[in-house]
Design an enzyme around this catalytic site. Structure first.
Site, short mmCIF file in Angstrom:
data_model
loop_
_atom_site.label_atom_id
_atom_site.label_comp_id
_atom_site.label_asym_id
_atom_site.label_seq_id
_atom_site.Cartn_x
_atom_site.Cartn_y
_atom_site.Cartn_z
N ASN A 200 24.67 -29.13 -18.55
CA ASN A 200 23.55 -29.16 -17.60
C ASN A 200 22.66 -30.38 -17.88
O ASN A 200 22.38 -30.69 -19.03
CB ASN A 200 22.74 -27.86 -17.81
CG ASN A 200 21.68 -27.60 -16.76
OD1 ASN A 200 21.99 -27.56 -15.56
ND2 ASN A 200 20.44 -27.41 -17.18
N HIS A 236 15.57 -31.70 -10.31
CA HIS A 236 14.11 -31.85 -10.28
C HIS A 236 13.83 -33.09 -9.44
O HIS A 236 14.13 -34.20 -9.87
CB HIS A 236 13.55 -32.01 -11.69
CG HIS A 236 13.76 -30.79 -12.54
ND1 HIS A 236 13.11 -29.60 -12.28
CD2 HIS A 236 14.55 -30.56 -13.61
CE1 HIS A 236 13.49 -28.69 -13.18
NE2 HIS A 236 14.36 -29.25 -13.99
N ASP A 267 13.39 -28.18 -8.04
CA ASP A 267 12.03 -28.18 -7.50
C ASP A 267 11.78 -29.55 -6.89
O ASP A 267 12.51 -30.50 -7.15
CB ASP A 267 10.96 -27.78 -8.53
CG ASP A 267 11.08 -28.44 -9.88
OD1 ASP A 267 11.61 -29.57 -9.95
OD2 ASP A 267 10.63 -27.85 -10.88
C1 XIL Z 1 10.76 -26.26 -19.24
C2 XIL Z 1 9.95 -25.01 -18.97
O1 XIL Z 1 9.81 -24.86 -17.58
C3 XIL Z 1 8.59 -25.10 -19.64
O2 XIL Z 1 7.89 -23.88 -19.50
C4 XIL Z 1 8.77 -25.44 -21.12
O3 XIL Z 1 7.50 -25.63 -21.70
C5 XIL Z 1 9.60 -26.70 -21.29
O4 XIL Z 1 10.85 -26.52 -20.63
N1 XIL Z 1 14.83 -29.08 -17.99
C6 XIL Z 1 15.27 -27.91 -18.56
C7 XIL Z 1 14.34 -26.77 -18.70
O5 XIL Z 1 16.47 -27.80 -18.85
O6 XIL Z 1 14.65 -25.97 -19.82
C8 XIL Z 1 12.91 -27.22 -18.77
O7 XIL Z 1 12.07 -26.07 -18.77
C9 XIL Z 1 12.60 -28.14 -17.61
C10 XIL Z 1 13.47 -29.36 -17.63
#
Ligand code: XIL
Length: 429
Positions: A200, A236, A267
């Site tokens: 991932n 993202h 998101d």
């Molecule tokens: C993020 C969480 O949303 C937060 O709450 C935490 O503080 C940090 O991690 N990529 C990922 C996720 O694979 O695990 C991350 O999640 C966001 C980016």
């Protein structure tokens, strides 16, 4: 009117009302209603605090989604707070919740450079000790939920953003070396032969040095017989995001390796404060992503990283940005929610199709069906600028005014509708 007529009219009215009701019901159905029906997985990340304290949070989860992932509860710092303890309180709660509600669950994540507890990073362990700690962790954790977790993100974000080589600023890389990746996959397979095992990462959705790096990594893992089943595109994105032919190319090269694909953490962040225009624009990003996944044969699921703007990691990590999810902070559905819902009820055959192409000096005529007003046209992935729907037959003919000169035998022609649905790839004869 005689009685017979009254009866017939009355009957017609009843039929009309009933069918409007059925149609309306299909369209107003929660996301998972349509997703369940077509065998697709639509889901979201779950944060423990609202999960434990806000009933509307859980009600929405149950109603709308058929797959969940933990935002933090499956990470090392939560599961392994110290060398001699495992904490399965939250992981148990989430796996039970998923099963009670007939949802799948993704396990995120077994090996990541972030959120590793300091007892481990500062423990001065040798390479062999770290390997045995990793093995014990994966066998215990994955083994505990054997047969119950649908997919695991075995390794997360191992590739460097700019070079596409392995990330070196990682505890795992520094203590074990590059082998940590295949070891993790092997331990995970050993612990649960039925779970799908994923790599991932973010910014690997289209074509770039990083996505090439990930492709090379997973291709070499596959080549060595390492048990990997899929790649997670975190997704993202920044508002304005659209799918491109590059996404198709990237998905296909993964499929050619025998790998599936999921959109795992979507998101779409907006610079705050957001306008209603921007929220509409955001709905297109979600529409494009889900239409892409629904029409890409090896794309199995789309999960968002949270669902309400009330609980999203974005404002905390990207100062000045937010409103990235499909419900607002009062749990009201946003245009992005309705875009997902519409795409899920839409028929699979509503994509455009190209059947032929013909050159007339500078112009190229693209003949097919289902072209919507404003369709885009690409040659070998390159967007053509002067493209119009024919004024006589807008849905069956596109005219690319300048493309006749450049098109060559063997070129790949592709149409994309404004809703994000792509046509077949047509080879210019
Ligand atoms: C993020 C969480 O949303 C937060 O709450 C935490 O503080 C940090 O991690 N990529 C990922 C996720 O694979 O695990 C991350 O999640 C966001 C980016």
């Amino acid at each position: 009117m005689d009685t017979c007529r009254v009866l017939v009219v009355g009957l017609l009215l009843v039929i009309l009302v009933l069918s409007a009701h059925v149609l309306g019901a299909a369209q107003d159905r929660p996301l998972r209603g349509s997703a369940d029906e077509r065998g697709f997985f639509i889901g979201t990340a779950v944060a423990m605090t609202p999960f434990r304290s806000e009933s509307i949070y859980n009600e929405t989860l149950r109603r709308e989604f058929n797959i969940i992932v933990a935002e933090n509860a499956f990470k090392w710092d939560s599961v392994r707070p110290s060398r001699d303890s495992f904490n399965f309180a939250d992981t148990d709660a989430l796996v039970d919740f998923a099963e009670a509600n007939n949802m799948k669950i993704r396990g995120h994540t077994l090996v990541w450079h972030s959120q590793v507890p300091s007892w481990l990073t500062d423990g001065n362990f040798t390479r062999d000790e770290v390997i045995s700690i990793l093995r014990e962790y994966i066998l215990t954790f994955v083994g505990r939920y054997r047969g119950r977790v649908w997919a695991w993100d075995v390794v997360n974000e191992a590739v460097d953003d700019s070079t596409g080589a392995l990330r070196t600023n990682s505890f795992w890389f520094q203590t074990i070396g590059p082998d940590y990746i295949e070891l993790a996959f092997e331990y995970a397979r050993e612990a649960d032969p039925a779970a799908r095992l994923y790599y991932n990462d973010y910014s690997i959705e289209d074509l770039s040095a990083k996505s090439n790096g990930v492709y090379n990594l997973v291709s070499s893992l596959k080549g060595q017989g390492v048990p990997i089943d899929g790649v997670g595109w975190q997704m993202h994105q920044i508002n304005g995001f659209r799918t491109e032919p590059a996404h198709k190319t990237n998905a296909r090269r993964l499929a050619d390796l025998g790998l599936e694909l999921s959109i795992t953490e979507m998101d779409v962040r907006i610079s705050l404060p957001s306008t209603s225009e921007e929220l509409n624009q955001q709905s297109d990003a979600y529409r494009h992503a889900i239409n892409f996944c629904l029409t890409t044969p090896n794309c199995t699921a789309l999960l968002t990283w949270g669902f309400t703007d009330k609980h999203s990691w974005i404002p905390g990590f990207f100062a000045g940005w937010g409103d990235a999810l499909i419900y607002d902070s009062s749990y009201q559905p946003k245009p992005a929610y309705f875009a997902l819902r519409e795409a899920l009820v839409q028929k699979a055959d509503s994509a455009p199709a190209i059947n032929g192409a013909q050159r007339d000096r500078k112009r190229l005529f693209i003949i097919g069906q289902g072209f919507l007003e404003g369709a885009e046209f690409f040659i070998n992935g390159e967007k053509q600028k002067k493209v119009f729907n024919s004024s006589q037959d807008p849905s069956v003919t596109l005219i690319a005014k300048k493309s006749g000169k450049k098109v060559r035998t063997g070129d790949i022609l592709l149409v994309k509708n404004p809703d994000g649905l792509f046509s077949n790839e047509f080879v210019y004869p």
